[in-house]
Design an enzyme around this catalytic site. Structure first.
Site, PDB file in Angstrom:
ATOM      1  N   GLU A 115      28.297  43.852  38.390  1.00  0.00           N
ATOM      2  CA  GLU A 115      28.031  42.793  37.418  1.00  0.00           C
ATOM      3  C   GLU A 115      26.922  43.208  36.466  1.00  0.00           C
ATOM      4  O   GLU A 115      26.898  42.788  35.312  1.00  0.00           O
ATOM      5  CB  GLU A 115      27.660  41.488  38.132  1.00  0.00           C
ATOM      6  CG  GLU A 115      27.654  40.278  37.202  1.00  0.00           C
ATOM      7  CD  GLU A 115      27.641  38.962  37.939  1.00  0.00           C
ATOM      8  OE1 GLU A 115      28.730  38.416  38.223  1.00  0.00           O
ATOM      9  OE2 GLU A 115      26.537  38.468  38.256  1.00  0.00           O
TER      10      GLU A 115
ATOM     11  N   LYS B 163      36.072  31.556  33.248  1.00  0.00           N
ATOM     12  CA  LYS B 163      35.689  30.177  33.535  1.00  0.00           C
ATOM     13  C   LYS B 163      36.230  29.232  32.464  1.00  0.00           C
ATOM     14  O   LYS B 163      36.744  28.152  32.767  1.00  0.00           O
ATOM     15  CB  LYS B 163      34.168  30.053  33.599  1.00  0.00           C
ATOM     16  CG  LYS B 163      33.520  30.803  34.757  1.00  0.00           C
ATOM     17  CD  LYS B 163      32.005  30.648  34.685  1.00  0.00           C
ATOM     18  CE  LYS B 163      31.304  31.425  35.786  1.00  0.00           C
ATOM     19  NZ  LYS B 163      29.831  31.307  35.688  1.00  0.00           N
TER      20      LYS B 163
ATOM     21  N   HIS C 167      37.695  53.740  61.021  1.00  0.00           N
ATOM     22  CA  HIS C 167      39.061  53.465  61.444  1.00  0.00           C
ATOM     23  C   HIS C 167      39.871  52.811  60.336  1.00  0.00           C
ATOM     24  O   HIS C 167      40.935  52.242  60.600  1.00  0.00           O
ATOM     25  CB  HIS C 167      39.046  52.573  62.695  1.00  0.00           C
ATOM     26  CG  HIS C 167      38.341  53.199  63.851  1.00  0.00           C
ATOM     27  ND1 HIS C 167      38.955  54.107  64.696  1.00  0.00           N
ATOM     28  CD2 HIS C 167      37.049  53.095  64.285  1.00  0.00           C
ATOM     29  CE1 HIS C 167      38.080  54.511  65.612  1.00  0.00           C
ATOM     30  NE2 HIS C 167      36.921  53.920  65.375  1.00  0.00           N
TER      31      HIS C 167
END
Length: 544
Positions: free
Chosen positions: A358, A509, A389
């Site tokens: 960001e 947004k 793993h």
């Protein structure tokens, strides 16, 4: 001048042509004591760059680049409160949030250090009231559960810190349960509310602007849950006893209904992802107690002072940042794995994803020009023993070049008489050291590996950094997070970008808000692109 037009940048490109042909294992054969050459320490905090594909010449050229880009002047601007966040015309003073009370930093003729410590004192009063059982719910029972409602920086930082420092929980907080809610769809909150006692639950609504839809939707759900659970209590009573607001916009907090007595403030010069040092860190203080929280601040301040004053050749944030610049811009490595070998640090990869991507996920420089060089890489990660793993197959034998940060504490369980736990920590350390060794050196560490079939070979040459804490505690954790904050700033200076705004999150947004009418009860006829229209229609059909 663009970064890639500087003298040092051109010198580094020439140097990289030769270094890109080299293997880290060869560098270790040529310099048998690389550890002492490329390891740097500050107050029991160790940064090992010996498994990076660097030489002393590389570091000298990188430091020259930092000097050419005026890094020292930019560091001074950051700490002095200059408007380094130029697109929003304000300073970025997260370092002030952990500055001792006897210092002075004047902004607009106010000593903001006094304001910071005044807010910390106010937070301490709240912490003590909750820890002592004096904060009581609508039935008169003391609070035993705190739910932090936030998103992004108002959630990730406190959530990570509470997880990392759980073993340092204050004795006065032993009976206090702390939960975090951030998901917009309400699933986290719905599941949590079904298990909580409303009479003993306190909600902390954390939002810089106090207009974030995600956070306010969850806050409203919490308010309605309380109202249904307590028909006899007025809404004013419920809010005053069960809600705290933490924001840089006190008017909006009051508008929502939270009284001034239940508010904690911070400032617009505190970026969300840099805010857990402020009153946004209330959950951390509730977990650790204020003495533990202040130790956390002290650790960060220690790193601040080191960053501000140490020569670049010994400066941990500068060296970590410039090693990243070398990998990204000169060795063309654009993937970065964060690998904590400590289950307590399980949330640090997610936190650093936000902090770095960001901040530096930008393609426009401070002059408004599109850059023609790489900036922030893609970050991801997982607790190392789990990752072994999962995606280590790609790290060891895939086609992607990846730089890796290994984060580990040298000591744990040393103050217990439990040999099983001590053995587990040794096993964890062995895995951390083995994996960084193989990723950097490849199967050259094994005798006769060259005779193995190709599918069993380990090519190595993945640059690895090891960050080793003496032990994980509030002080060292503060050092660690401040290290990465300053690393991000250094890289932003080299790339000539603003790391303190985040305009890239705003449009989503706005568009989401415009779509609400099409999805709401009135179901206005959509007029978007064909894909969005089609999906809205399908949702509408299935909702009927």
């Amino acid at each position: 001048m663009p970064a890639n037009e500087s003298v040092a940048w051109n010198d580094l490109q020439s140097h990289a042509y030769y270094m890109s042909q080299s293997h880290i294992s060869t560098l270790f054969r040529e310099e048998t004591d690389r550890f002492s050459l490329y390891t740097f320490e500050q107050n029991k905090f160790l940064l090992d760059l010996s498994k990076q594909r660097i030489t002393e010449e590389t570091l000298a050229l990188l430091i020259k680049l930092a000097e050419e880009k005026g890094l020292q002047q930019w560091i001074q601007k950051l700490f002095d409160g200059d408007h380094v966040n130029d697109s929003e015309d304000r300073p970025a003073l997260h370092t002030a949030l952990r500055t001792p009370a006897d210092r002075i930093l004047s902004i607009n003729d106010k000593n903001i250090i006094d304001e910071v410590h005044s807010n910390l004192s106010r937070m301490e009063e709240i912490v003590e009231r909750i820890h002592s059982g004096q904060w009581r719910g609508f039935t008169g029972h003391s609070i035993d559960t705190v739910v932090n409602i936030g998103v992004g920086g108002s959630d990730l930082g406190p959530f990570m810190a509470c997880k990392a420092l759980a073993e340092n929980q204050a004795d006065t907080a032993k009976s206090l349960k702390i939960h975090f809610v951030s998901s917009m769809d309400g699933s986290q909150l719905a599941e949590l509310l079904s298990e909580l006692n409303p009479a003993r639950t306190l909600f902390v609504i954390s939002s810089k602007s106090f207009t974030t839809i995600d956070t306010l939707a969850n806050a409203q759900t919490a308010k309605e849950w309380l109202k249904k659970s307590s028909y006899a209590a007025s809404e004013e009573t419920l809010i005053s006893r069960h809600f705290i607001g933490v924001s840089a916009n006190p008017d909006k907090v009051c508008e929502w209904g939270i009284p001034k007595s239940n508010q904690l403030e911070f400032w617009d010069w505190t970026g969300g992802r840099y805010s857990m040092w402020s009153t946004i860190g209330l959950p951390i203080a509730l977990k650790l107690g204020m003495s533990g929280f202040r130790e956390f601040l002290n650790g960060a301040h220690e790193m601040d002072e080191h960053f501000r004053n140490a020569a670049f050749s010994e400066n941990l944030p500068v060296l970590l940042a410039m090693a990243g610049i070398w990998n990204i811009n000169f060795l063309n490595i654009n993937a970065h794995a964060i690998l904590p070998y400590d289950g307590r640090l399980s949330h640090i990869p997610a936190y650093l994803e936000q902090l770095e991507m960001e901040s530096n996920g930008k393609s426009v420089d401070r002059q408004g020009n599109n850059v023609d060089y790489k900036t922030c890489p893609i970050l991801w990660g997982e607790v190392g023993t789990n990752a072994q793993h999962a995606f280590y197959q790609l790290l060891h034998q895939g086609t992607e070049a990846v730089m890796c940060d290994f984060i580990v504490a040298a000591r744990r369980y040393h103050d217990t008489n439990n040999p099983e736990l001590q053995h587990q920590h040794q096993l964890n350390l062995a895995n951390c050291l083995a994996q960084s060794r193989i990723l950097a050196l490849g199967d050259s560490v094994l005798e006769g590996a060259e005779s193995a079939p190709a599918f069993k070979r380990y090519k190595g040459n993945q640059p690895c950094t090891t960050i080793m804490l003496d032990e994980l505690n509030p002080f060292s954790f503060g050092q660690l997070i401040a290290l990465y904050e300053h690393k991000v700033f250094v890289q932003s200076v080299i790339w000539d970008i603003n790391p303190f705004d985040q305009w890239g999150v705003e449009l989503g947004k706005k568009v989401a808000t415009s779509l609400l009418d099409a999805l709401g009860t009135e179901r206005k006829q959509p007029d978007f692109d064909s894909s969005t229209n089609g999906l809205i229609n399908r949702i509408t059909e299935r909702g009927e």
